[in-house]
Design a protein around this motif. Structure first.
Motif, PDB file in Angstrom:
ATOM      1  N   ASN A 132      59.402 -53.860 -29.892  1.00 54.01           N
ATOM      2  CA  ASN A 132      59.607 -52.457 -29.557  1.00 54.01           C
ATOM      3  C   ASN A 132      58.875 -51.558 -30.543  1.00 54.01           C
ATOM      4  OD1 ASN A 132      61.604 -52.737 -27.334  1.00 54.01           O
ATOM      5  ND2 ASN A 132      62.763 -53.767 -28.940  1.00 54.01           N
ATOM      6  N   THR A 173      57.712 -41.731 -27.313  1.00 45.42           N
ATOM      7  CA  THR A 173      57.646 -42.603 -26.142  1.00 45.42           C
ATOM      8  C   THR A 173      57.821 -44.036 -26.621  1.00 45.42           C
ATOM      9  OG1 THR A 173      56.152 -41.105 -24.979  1.00 45.42           O
ATOM     10  CG2 THR A 173      56.251 -43.368 -24.186  1.00 45.42           C
ATOM     11  N   TYR A 226      57.673 -48.083 -26.211  1.00 44.11           N
ATOM     12  CA  TYR A 226      56.906 -49.130 -25.537  1.00 44.11           C
ATOM     13  C   TYR A 226      57.510 -50.474 -25.911  1.00 44.11           C
ATOM     14  CZ  TYR A 226      53.438 -45.406 -25.143  1.00 44.11           C
ATOM     15  OH  TYR A 226      52.804 -44.223 -24.871  1.00 44.11           O
ATOM     16  N   GLN A 227      57.372 -51.420 -25.001  1.00 44.49           N
ATOM     17  CA  GLN A 227      57.927 -52.750 -25.248  1.00 44.49           C
ATOM     18  C   GLN A 227      56.922 -53.812 -24.834  1.00 44.49           C
ATOM     19  OE1 GLN A 227      61.348 -52.017 -22.730  1.00 44.49           O
ATOM     20  NE2 GLN A 227      62.668 -51.882 -24.524  1.00 44.49           N
ATOM     21  N   LEU A 251      54.112 -54.902 -26.161  1.00 45.64           N
ATOM     22  CA  LEU A 251      52.678 -54.681 -26.316  1.00 45.64           C
ATOM     23  C   LEU A 251      52.099 -55.538 -27.431  1.00 45.64           C
ATOM     24  CD1 LEU A 251      52.436 -50.783 -26.080  1.00 45.64           C
ATOM     25  CD2 LEU A 251      52.143 -52.461 -24.253  1.00 45.64           C
TER      26      LEU A 251
END
Length: 86
Positions: A55, A61, A63-64, A66
């Protein structure tokens, strides 16, 4: 310009799932590009949602999942966007 806030989960699950590489890649990019003064890197012990990690939060924002390269590209994009706003 207001600093870009980049928050990384450094909990054991996210760290093992890739945020250790993401942190190294971000630090390297920021130093090489001369943009370290434009970004606040913040580590958290846990950002929740461990099963979807790693995470990371960039400018509010989340994001997970990546890769380090994807995160660096998001940071590059965000810095360019902010530069254009000046």
């Amino acid at each position: 310009m207001k600093k870009l806030v980049v928050e990384l989960c450094m909990g054991s699950s996210c760290f093992a799932r890739g945020n250790s590489q993401t942190l190294a890649a971000l630090e390297s990019y920021l130093q090489e590009s001369g943009t370290a003064d434009c970004v606040d890197l913040i580590g958290h012990l846990c950002m929740g949602d461990c099963s979807k990690g790693p995470n990371i939060r960039i400018a509010d924002t989340t994001y997970q999942g990546l890769s380090a390269d994807e995160v660096v590209q998001l940071v590059v994009h965000e810095l360019k966007e902010r530069e254009g706003m000046q």
